[in-house]
Structures are given as structure tokens and as C-alpha cells.
Design a protein around this motif. Structure first.
Motif, mmCIF file in Angstrom:
data_model
loop_
_atom_site.group_PDB
_atom_site.id
_atom_site.type_symbol
_atom_site.label_atom_id
_atom_site.label_comp_id
_atom_site.label_asym_id
_atom_site.label_seq_id
_atom_site.Cartn_x
_atom_site.Cartn_y
_atom_site.Cartn_z
ATOM 1 N N LEU A 148 0.848 -1.199 0.000
ATOM 2 C CA LEU A 148 0.000 0.000 0.000
ATOM 3 C C LEU A 148 0.874 1.236 0.000
ATOM 4 O O LEU A 148 1.830 1.340 0.775
ATOM 5 N N LEU A 149 0.536 2.176 -0.860
ATOM 6 C CA LEU A 149 1.297 3.422 -0.975
ATOM 7 C C LEU A 149 0.401 4.581 -0.580
ATOM 8 O O LEU A 149 -0.713 4.732 -1.107
ATOM 9 N N GLY A 150 0.891 5.396 0.341
ATOM 10 C CA GLY A 150 0.173 6.593 0.744
ATOM 11 C C GLY A 150 0.967 7.828 0.373
ATOM 12 O O GLY A 150 2.177 7.892 0.596
ATOM 13 N N VAL A 151 0.298 8.800 -0.211
ATOM 14 C CA VAL A 151 0.927 10.071 -0.586
ATOM 15 C C VAL A 151 0.118 11.183 0.051
ATOM 16 O O VAL A 151 -1.114 11.249 -0.120
ATOM 17 N N ALA A 152 0.794 12.050 0.803
ATOM 18 C CA ALA A 152 0.090 13.123 1.508
ATOM 19 C C ALA A 152 0.986 14.349 1.633
ATOM 20 O O ALA A 152 2.193 14.292 1.385
ATOM 21 N N THR A 153 0.365 15.448 2.016
ATOM 22 C CA THR A 153 1.090 16.678 2.340
ATOM 23 C C THR A 153 0.644 17.127 3.725
ATOM 24 O O THR A 153 -0.568 17.279 3.976
ATOM 25 N N VAL A 154 1.602 17.309 4.625
ATOM 26 C CA VAL A 154 1.304 17.753 5.984
ATOM 27 C C VAL A 154 1.893 19.147 6.169
ATOM 28 O O VAL A 154 3.075 19.372 5.892
ATOM 29 N N SER A 155 1.064 20.068 6.602
ATOM 30 C CA SER A 155 1.513 21.453 6.809
ATOM 31 C C SER A 155 1.738 21.713 8.290
ATOM 32 O O SER A 155 1.024 21.174 9.148
ATOM 33 N N PHE A 156 2.747 22.530 8.568
ATOM 34 C CA PHE A 156 3.066 22.930 9.946
ATOM 35 C C PHE A 156 3.088 24.452 9.991
ATOM 36 O O PHE A 156 3.788 25.093 9.190
ATOM 37 N N VAL A 157 2.317 25.010 10.906
ATOM 38 C CA VAL A 157 2.170 26.460 10.972
ATOM 39 C C VAL A 157 2.499 26.948 12.377
ATOM 40 O O VAL A 157 2.011 26.390 13.366
ATOM 41 N N ASP A 158 3.352 27.963 12.440
ATOM 42 C CA ASP A 158 3.666 28.630 13.706
ATOM 43 C C ASP A 158 3.705 30.126 13.411
ATOM 44 O O ASP A 158 4.680 30.637 12.867
ATOM 45 N N ARG A 159 2.603 30.813 13.720
ATOM 46 C CA ARG A 159 2.505 32.247 13.385
ATOM 47 C C ARG A 159 3.553 33.069 14.119
ATOM 48 O O ARG A 159 4.104 34.027 13.570
ATOM 49 N N LYS A 160 3.843 32.700 15.359
ATOM 50 C CA LYS A 160 4.804 33.467 16.154
ATOM 51 C C LYS A 160 6.182 33.454 15.510
ATOM 52 O O LYS A 160 6.879 34.463 15.479
ATOM 53 N N ARG A 161 6.575 32.295 15.003
ATOM 54 C CA ARG A 161 7.904 32.167 14.385
ATOM 55 C C ARG A 161 7.865 32.362 12.870
ATOM 56 O O ARG A 161 8.871 32.201 12.202
ATOM 57 N N ASP A 162 6.690 32.670 12.349
ATOM 58 C CA ASP A 162 6.517 32.883 10.911
ATOM 59 C C ASP A 162 6.943 31.641 10.121
ATOM 60 O O ASP A 162 7.678 31.717 9.135
ATOM 61 N N ILE A 163 6.469 30.486 10.594
ATOM 62 C CA ILE A 163 6.764 29.217 9.914
ATOM 63 C C ILE A 163 5.494 28.724 9.224
ATOM 64 O O ILE A 163 4.436 28.603 9.856
ATOM 65 N N GLU A 164 5.609 28.479 7.952
ATOM 66 C CA GLU A 164 4.551 27.829 7.172
ATOM 67 C C GLU A 164 5.248 26.812 6.274
ATOM 68 O O GLU A 164 5.703 27.141 5.187
ATOM 69 N N GLU A 165 5.352 25.596 6.767
ATOM 70 C CA GLU A 165 6.138 24.567 6.091
ATOM 71 C C GLU A 165 5.233 23.427 5.645
ATOM 72 O O GLU A 165 4.414 22.924 6.415
ATOM 73 N N GLN A 166 5.399 23.059 4.388
ATOM 74 C CA GLN A 166 4.671 21.920 3.859
ATOM 75 C C GLN A 166 5.638 20.770 3.615
ATOM 76 O O GLN A 166 6.665 20.955 2.965
ATOM 77 N N ARG A 167 5.286 19.600 4.145
ATOM 78 C CA ARG A 167 6.153 18.439 3.998
ATOM 79 C C ARG A 167 5.428 17.354 3.195
ATOM 80 O O ARG A 167 4.419 16.809 3.658
ATOM 81 N N PRO A 168 5.927 17.038 1.988
ATOM 82 C CA PRO A 168 5.345 15.913 1.251
ATOM 83 C C PRO A 168 5.762 14.594 1.897
ATOM 84 O O PRO A 168 6.910 14.434 2.325
ATOM 85 N N ILE A 169 4.850 13.682 2.000
ATOM 86 C CA ILE A 169 5.109 12.397 2.639
ATOM 87 C C ILE A 169 4.651 11.275 1.716
ATOM 88 O O ILE A 169 3.531 11.304 1.184
ATOM 89 N N MET A 170 5.529 10.300 1.509
ATOM 90 C CA MET A 170 5.186 9.098 0.751
ATOM 91 C C MET A 170 5.613 7.899 1.579
ATOM 92 O O MET A 170 6.793 7.764 1.902
ATOM 93 N N MET A 171 4.637 7.041 1.918
ATOM 94 C CA MET A 171 4.919 5.904 2.776
ATOM 95 C C MET A 171 4.444 4.613 2.101
ATOM 96 O O MET A 171 3.393 4.583 1.446
ATOM 97 N N LEU A 172 5.230 3.583 2.295
ATOM 98 C CA LEU A 172 4.932 2.269 1.740
ATOM 99 C C LEU A 172 4.713 1.298 2.901
ATOM 100 O O LEU A 172 5.600 1.114 3.736
ATOM 101 N N ALA A 173 3.525 0.701 2.923
ATOM 102 C CA ALA A 173 3.170 -0.178 4.042
ATOM 103 C C ALA A 173 2.757 -1.548 3.524
ATOM 104 O O ALA A 173 2.281 -1.696 2.395
ATOM 105 N N GLU A 174 2.951 -2.531 4.398
ATOM 106 C CA GLU A 174 2.480 -3.865 4.065
ATOM 107 C C GLU A 174 0.953 -3.860 4.077
ATOM 108 O O GLU A 174 0.315 -3.201 4.914
ATOM 109 N N ALA A 175 0.368 -4.567 3.128
ATOM 110 C CA ALA A 175 -1.097 -4.656 3.090
ATOM 111 C C ALA A 175 -1.598 -5.415 4.316
ATOM 112 O O ALA A 175 -0.921 -6.317 4.831
ATOM 113 N N PRO A 176 -2.757 -5.055 4.831
ATOM 114 C CA PRO A 176 -3.268 -5.721 6.040
ATOM 115 C C PRO A 176 -3.658 -7.166 5.769
ATOM 116 O O PRO A 176 -4.005 -7.545 4.649
ATOM 117 N N ARG A 177 -3.554 -7.964 6.823
ATOM 118 C CA ARG A 177 -4.015 -9.344 6.732
ATOM 119 C C ARG A 177 -5.547 -9.358 6.837
ATOM 120 O O ARG A 177 -6.201 -8.323 6.859
#
Length: 866
Positions: A570-599
Motif C-alpha cells: 500500500l502506498l500513501g501520498v500526503a502533504t502535511v503542513s506545519f504552521v507557527d505564526r509566532k515564528r513565521d513558519i509555514e512549512e509543507q512536507r510531502p510524505i510518501m509511505m509504503l506499508a504492508e497490506a493488512p491481513r
């Protein structure tokens, strides 16, 4: 004398010198490092001790962890690398000049022993310990660069033709100044005398540079030569380019540069470390550097070319820095003669003038040194706040220095209240006049003993000896250059941006393929829900690499068969955003994960899933085709993840897992409120953190000094008042004493002459009491003054103790870095897809000498070379 206590931000330069007695006083000269942000000028004839003073100044900068670029036209500053903590004769011997020994009537060994003794005594006289020398050479990285030569560490000038890392429109004026200087330097190197404002050569080069740099595109010499022949601009001014600069003339210009590039000696300019100011100031680990540029071997045109490029790059780097009042870095120019003349306009003059006018705001100090005071632009030097003036050779030298010094004093808003003419005339060897606009009055001082062995200019062979280890390390790190591979046709199913490796021929040990599929695999992909669009992971390890990987582990492996198989996952593709207004951080992290299929029972275990370093564009829609018999072959589909409904449920579960488990670590120094920005290297963060610590240290020292200085001033005022009263008391006591003796004399004479009145004795007793009271007043004042002096001593000790505590607190600032974790909000998790993925592997059957075995090597991720 006793050296002053070590205090970061303070440079120990020597001791106050009394011109009348010709002796040093036990009063050290401590120079505030921040005063160098208003720049310094050092002038003095040969033999004045100028080199010793400046070497000492740079030793202090090293102790204070201030990075520096040092331009060394004569080779004197290379002596900074001759620091020997043990001070043994054998340390000095390799650097002894045999001619010096012969003139002294000694052998080299005898002269080395005498020199070691001289340095031990000289350093002891200045209060400098071997431990201080050891600390200096451990604090900074000393490197000698030799442009155009491999004697030291070579420097690659191509980086200086790279587009500045600044927005062109926002910094157009500054970038055009850099273009003008770079073009003039290149033309000078090619022996072409061209005026930047009027010559077609300069204007054409400037237009070429602007065209490419405006687009953020780097230049190199081959590209520049081609652009001269075929300009990327069609019009210059109101004329087309062929009218403005005919083709045959452009060809001559291109040939001039081509001859440079074709010259074997020019190749040395294209090798070595890049001309990158950031890496010249700090090592890859973030350690401050003192980068010495030895240019004694270069011709005048080559010197001008390189110095101009270096200065232009420094100006560009400076403008990208944040403002600061602390000393961030230093530019030291050991002999500025010819590079900063009063009337001519060589390419090096404009960037030097820019630095003198603007560098202060960025914490960059400039130190200019010369033994030729006449040929210097003193109008430009009115920006210098510190002047070190040594013994001068001619009256006209003194007149020129006085003119420049008075201009600097006037620029600072002051007036010359000191007879500088007389002071300068009385200076001797190693005795300097220090004028600092940040101090109330000038001071004459005698320089401290240099920690470095001042043996005079080093030759190229000696530089080669000093830098042998660094040159060897540099060659080792670049011994296997990466060569671009020839493009190969891409699979129809692969996007143009895909980076997978196409299969290469297998090693000779690989056998002919067989058509038999491995157990549990079929020749065609199994059927799944038609609404599911499976993807195929790219092949990152070809057949040959797989065999070599196996043979690294099993040297005797005799390959019998190898086939490509695809297993379902199983392949999952996602984008996770991290926001910190105080530090002026707006970071997007692309994530691709490969998992064993469930039994059959249970969900997907995302904790054990594999994080893939791939881009969505790397995924394929079809499997890789190989020779018949090699596959590909396909494993069975997962039993509980082959329908759209099941994948939708898994998608929701993965979104929850990402929300609860995704974190963005942020390194933070809480006290300084400095954090490591996403994507920022460890080195850059360390450098920025050190600068913030330096600024905080300076601010705290200033605050402490101002607070305690008020108390010191109050006590000093009381002490001065008491001293005045003491002087009055002493005068009164002397008068009373005299009156008492006179009274006693009169009484004695009256007694002898028969006048026996008691009033005489009464008056004498009264005067004696008044004398005794005056004496008591003196003792009381002396006692009070002693108490004030003790209070002052305690305050000064308290101040030094607290300054030391401040310095220690900000010394190892990286040790106090902690890690915060940013969590995403529920809406910050965006799952792009969860689908069935086929992951490729090589199944290799081999004989290890005992029996046949099977090995499986994943092909969708790079091999671990370990």
C-alpha cells in the motif's frame, strides 16, 4: 607586564608608552572589538612594527571567534600560521632563514634556539602564555589560499560569475555595481584597457551579465565567450548589437577570453574551493575561519582581477546579512597600495569604498594597511574610526597622514585638540599612536609581542609545506567527480522528470535468463477492482548493481538466475503542513509511505511503514519490461485491500495516523529566541546562533558596564573631592606647623629676655592643638581615600567577575539548544492518495559453493553501500 584578564570582545594590543621616559607603563591597551565596525587604518614605514601590530590584532580576532578574510599581497600575514605553543627550537627551525642565521654568525640550529628563547622571553614580557597560543590555533581554522596556483589551497573563481542570491529588481543598483566591477576585472585580466562608462567591451559584458543574472542564471567562461559571439540581447541603447559592437570586433574580444581559458596556467583558477564568502568565513562544521589569500605570485593585472572579484562577492554577501552592532566578520588588507589610489579608479576601488561606507551597519569591519601613505585616497578613509599610526619615513608621508586623520576627526564631529604632528614625529619602532573616535583622546602605546613567529614573507614552497595536508584532503574529497550520464530513452509510462535507473547489462557472471516464474508469482498482474489505479515503484537498482551488492556479501556467489518480481503493498501520498505564526513558519512536507497490506484481521501498521524518498512524478503506470524469462513476475494482491471501499477506509485511518504522529522538530535557543528555520542547515543555524550570542553578550556587558560605571564615577568624584580636601589639609597642617614653631620661638626668646608671662605658653599650646587637629584631618582624608580606592578595586573586580560570567554563559551557546515539535492541525493533513503499489525486487538464485540459495534485493530504493 601582566596581560589583562581574557575578555571576549576586547583585543589586547600592548601597553601605554611614555614618550618622555621612553618606557612602557604597566597599563595594558585593550581595544573594543566593536570599534572595528567603523573600520581601521594602519600606516607605518618598513621597520615600524606595523606587521607585528596587525598580526597581533588578527590573533585577538581569532581568540574572539571573529571570522576574517585576509588579503596578503606580500606574504607577511602567512606568519599567522607559525604559532608554536611549545615554543621549542625544533618548531622554529624549518622556518628559519639561513641568511639571517649567517648574518648573525650562527648555524641554523643555534639561530633556531636563540629565536625560540627570544620568543619565550618576549611573550612572557607581554604576559602571554603557551595556553593562550594553543587556544588561538584551536579556535579558528587557518587556511592559505593561492589563487592561480596549487602551492596553497586553490580557489575556483567560477563561483564569482554566479548570479547573486538577491532579487534583481529590489537590488538593481547594487547588482549593477557588482556587474560593472566584475566586467572591469575580467577585461583587465585579458589586458584590455576599457572604461566602464564608454567602452563597447565593458558595456557589452555588462549587458550580458545583466541578461543572465536578471533571470537568476549563472555564468561561466565558456558561456560568457559564446554570449560575446552571439549576444543574448539584440539591442544596446538605441542601436542593434551589430551596429554597436560589430561581429568581427566581438570575435576579437571572444578570442582574448578564449586565449585565457585555453592557457594551461589559467586552469589553476578553475580548481579548488569555490569563491564563496560564506564558506570562506566558516567551515562546513560552523567553525570560524581566517582565510589568507596569498597573492604575491600574481601579476598586477591578475591581482587586480582577483581582488576585485573577492571584494564584489564580499559586498554581495554583506548585503544579504541582517543588521547588527556587534563585530560579525573582518576584511583585512595588508597592503592596499595600488588598490585604493586618490585619483585613479581601478576596479577594486569602488567595492572598497562601498565597504567603508556601508559595512558598519552589517557588523563587517575593514582594516586597511599600507607603508605608502602618499598614494592612498584619504577622502575615502574619512569613514575609518580607528587610526594606528607608526613611524613614518618622509615628511610628506606625515603630511598626508595628518590630512587624512584630521578629515576623519572632522567627519566624526570632533576637532583636533592634540598636537598630532609632534606626537607622530617622536614615534619609534613598535610604538604607535592610536586614535579612536570612540575614545576621548588618543594614546601612544607599545605593541605586545606577537604570538606568531614573524619570520617575514613566506615563499610558495613554504606555503606548499604549510598547506600540504589541506591540499591533500581537498584533492581526496574531489578525486571522484560526478560525470553527467548520457540521456537514455524513457519508458512510455514514465514521466519526463522521473529519476529511476534504466537496467544496465548484467555482469559477466549473470546466466542466460530462464522463463520459469518464481514460486508464488505469475507472468501477468493479478486482477483488482477496476476503479483502483495501481502504481509501479521505479527501479532504482539495476541488474548489475544488484549482483555486485550480493557479491559484496557473498564473494563466492555463482549467479544461476535472476528475475524481477513485483510484490503488492500500500502506498500513501500526503502533504502535511506545519504552521507557527509566532515564528513565521509555514512549512509543507510531502510524505510518501509504503506499508504492508493488512491481513484478514486488523488494519495497516503505519508504524512499520517505510518512508520513501520519491516524488509522485517518479511513479510509473506500467511495469518495467525486461528480457524474456527475467520477468517481470507478479505476486498475489492483498486480500483485504483490493477494493475501493477498503482503500477509502485505509485512507481515513492513515490521515488520523498522520495527524497524531507527524511532527516538525524545531531546534530552539529559548533565551536568544533563535530557532532553526525549516530547511536551514546545521552549519547556517550554528553561525546565526553564534552571532546572536555575540550580540547578546555585548549588550549585557554594555548594560553591566553602564550600571557599575555610575557607581565608579560617584566614588571617583568623592575620591577627587577628598583628595582636594587632603591637599588643603596638608597645606593647613604645614601652615599650622610653621605657626607653632614661630610661637615656640617667640615664647623661648621672651623667656630668655625675662618676660615670663603665661600667655605665651597658652598660645603655644593652642597652636599645638590646632596642628594636631590638622594632622588628624590629613590622616582622616588619607583613610577615606584608601577606603574609596578599596571600593573602586572591589567594583572593578566585581565588574570583571560578572563580565567573565556573561562571557562564559554565551561561550558554548549550542549546548543550550532544545527541540520543540510543531504539531499539525486536523485541516493541515491533506492525503492525496492511498492506492495499491507494486514494489520491484531482484530475486537472485546463486551457488555459494555449498548449495544453491536465493537472495531478494529491493530495487525501488538505493542500495546501502555499507
Amino acid at each position: 607586564m601582566q596581560a589583562p584578564p581574557e575578555k571576549l570582545g576586547s583585543f589586547y594590543l600592548g601597553a601605554v608608552y611614555d614618550l618622555d621616559s621612553g618606557e612602557q607603563l604597566d597599563e595594558p591597551i585593550v581595544y573594543d572589538a566593536r570599534d572595528l565596525t567603523t573600520h581601521a587604518v594602519c600606516v607605518g614605514m618598513t621597520g615600524s612594527g606595523k606587521t607585528g601590530l596587525c598580526v597581533g590584532l588578527m590573533e585577538e580576532a581569532a581568540l574572539d571567534k571573529v571570522p576574517a578574510i585576509l588579503i596578503d599581497p606580500k606574504g607577511d600575514i602567512t606568519n599567522l600560521l607559525l604559532q608554536f605553543p611549545e615554543l621549542r627550537p625544533e618548531d622554529f627551525k624549518p622556518w628559519i632563514n639561513p641568511d639571517d642565521a649567517r648574518r648573525k654568525g650562527k648555524s641554523v640550529d643555534e639561530y633556531a634556539e636563540a629565536t625560540a628563547e627570544l620568543w619565550r622571553n618576549g611573550l612572557a614580557g607581554s604576559g602571554i602564555t603557551p595556553e593562550r597560543i594553543r587556544q588561538t590555533i584551536e579556535t579558528v581554522d587557518y587556511t592559505i589560499f593561492t589563487p592561480g596556483s596549487e602551492a596553497g589551497v586553490p580557489i575556483n573563481i567560477m563561483g564569482s560569475l554566479a548570479a547573486p542570491q538577491m532579487d534583481f529588481e529590489a537590488n538593481a543598483e547594487a547588482i549593477r555595481e557588482q556587474i560593472s566591477g566584475t566586467a572591469s576585472a575580467l577585461l583587465g585580466l585579458a589586458q584590455i584597457d576599457a572604461d566602464p562608462m564608454t567602452s563597447p567591451e565593458s558595456i557589452l559584458l555588462a549587458n550580458i551579465f545583466e541578461h543572465y543574472w536578471r533571470q537568476g542564471e549563472d555564468l561561466d567562461m565558456p558561456k560568457l565567450i559564446k554570449a560575446i559571439q552571439e549576444p543574448p540581447v539584440r539591442q544596446i541603447g538605441v542601436f542593434d548589437v551589430d551596429t554597436f559592437f560589430p561581429s568581427k570586433d566581438r570575435f576579437k574580444l571572444a578570442m582574448a577570453f578564449n586565449n585565457l581559458v585555453a592557457s594551461p596556467t589559467f586552469q589553476a583558477w578553475l580548481e579548488g574551493e569555490p569563491l564563496d564568502i560564506d564558506t570562506l568565513f566558516y567551515t562546513a562544521e560552523g567553525k570560524p575561519r581566517h582565510s589568507v589569500f596569498y597573492i604575491a605570485h600574481l601579476s598586477d593585472s591578475e591581482r587586480m582581477f582577483f581582488v576585485t572579484l573577492l571584494l564584489e562577492n564580499l559586498v554581495s554577501w554583506m548585503r544579504r546579512q541582517a543588521g547588527t552592532t556587534s563585530l560579525r566578520a573582518l576584511l583585512y588588507f595588508d597592503e592596499v597600495f595600488g588598490f585604493f589610489p586618490p585619483t585613479a579608479e581601478p576596479p577594486s576601488k569602488r567595492p572598497l569604498l562601498t565597504l567603508l561606507k556601508q559595512a558598519r551597519a552589517f557588523g563587517v569591519g575593514v582594516v586597511l594597511v599600507t607603508q605608502n601613505p602618499v598614494d592612498i585616497d584619504y577622502k575615502g578613509l574619512t569613514n575609518a574610526g580607528t587610526w594606528f599610526i607608526g613611524k613614518l619615513q618622509a615628511e610628506r608621508d606625515k603630511d598626508r597622514v595628518l590630512s587624512g586623520l584630521k578629515g576623519a576627526i572632522s567627519q566624526a564631529g570632533g576637532a583636533a585638540k592634540v598636537d598630532y604632528d609632534t606626537l607622530i614625529s617622536r614615534l619609534g619602532s613598535r610604538v604607535f599612536l592610536l586614535h579612536n573616535v570612540h575614545e576621548d583622546e588618543p594614546v601612544v602605546f607599545h605593541t605586545r609581542w606577537a604570538q606568531s613567529y614573524l619570520r617575514g614573507p613566506l615563499t610558495r614552497p613554504q606555503v606548499r609545506t604549510l598547506m600540504a595536508d589541506k591540499v591533500a584532503a581537498a584533492k581526496t574529497s574531489t578525486s571522484a567527480p560526478v560525470t553527467p550520464a548520457a540521456p537514455s530513452p524513457a519508458s512510455e509510462s514514465a514521466p519526463a522528470s522521473a529519476a529511476p535507473v534504466a537496467p544496465s547489462p548484467a555482469p559477466e557472471s549473470a546466466p542466460e535468463p530462464e522463463s520459469e516464474a518464481p514460486d508464488g508469482y505469475t507472468e501477468t498482474p493479478p486482477g483488482v477492482d477496476p476503479k483502483i489505479e495501481p502504481v509501479y515503484l521505479p527501479i532504482m537498482v539495476d541488474e548489475g548493481d544488484a549482483v555486485r551488492a550480493l557479491q559484496r556479501k557473498v564473494e563466492s556467489a555463482d549467479i544461476k538466475r535472476m528475475q524481477l518480481v513485483y510484490d503488492a503493498a500500500l502506498l500513501g501520498v500526503a502533504t502535511v503542513s506545519f504552521v507557527d505564526r509566532k515564528r513565521d513558519i509555514e512549512e509543507q512536507r510531502p510524505i510518501m509511505m509504503l506499508a504492508e497490506a493488512p491481513r484478514r484481521i486488523g488494519g495497516v501498521d503505519w508504524e512499520d511503514a517505510e518512508l520513501l524518498d520519491l516524488d509522485v512524478r517518479d511513479l510509473r503506470s506500467k511495469p518495467q519490461r525486461l528480457d524474456p524469462g527475467q520477468g517481470p513476475f507478479f505476486g498475489p494482491p492483498p486480500e483485504s485491500a483490493n477494493a475501493v471501499r477498503e482503500l477509502q477506509s485505509i485512507r481515513k485511518d492513515w490521515s488520523d495516523w498522520l495527524y497524531y504522529n507527524s511532527r516538525l522538530p524545531i531546534q530552539v535557543h529559548e533565551d536568544l529566541d533563535v530557532f532553526r528555520k525549516p530547511g536551514e542547515s546545521e552549519r547556517s543555524f550554528s553561525i546565526r546562533l553564534q552571532q546572536a550570542a555575540r550580540e547578546r553578550r555585548d549588550a549585557e556587558v554594555d548594560k553591566l558596564t553602564a550600571k557599575l560605571q555610575k557607581k565608579i564615577d560617584q566614588i571617583e568624584a568623592r575620591k577627587e573631592k577628598e583628595e582636594r580636601e587632603l591637599a588643603e589639609d596638608k597645606a593647613e597642617y604645614a601652615g599650622r606647623k610653621q605657626e607653632e614653631w614661630i610661637g615656640l620661638g617667640e615664647t623661648a626668646i621672651g623667656f630668655l629676655m625675662g618676660r615670663r608671662r603665661s600667655t605665651g605658653f597658652s598660645r603655644a599650646a593652642t597652636k599645638r592643638r590646632m596642628t594636631a587637629k590638622a594632622r588628624m584631618d590629613i590622616e582622616e582624608s588619607e583613610q577615606q581615600i584608601a577606603e574609596y580606592e578599596e571600593q573602586l578595586k572591589e567594583l572593578e573586580e566585581q565588574m570583571q567577575e560578572q563580565i567573565d560570567e556573561i562571557a562564559a554563559r554565551w561561550e558554548n551557546v549550542t549546548d543550550e539548544v532544545t527541540t520543540d515539535e510543531l504539531k499539525p492541525r486536523r485541516t493541515d493533513v491533506d492525503v492525496d492518495m492511498v492506492t495499491l503499489a507494486w514494489r520491484p525486487s531482484w530475486v537472485i538464485r546463486y551457488d555459494d559453493g555449498y548449495r544453491e540459495r536465493t537472495a531478494t534485493i529491493p530495487a525501488y530504493r538505493p542500495l546501502d553501500e555499507g
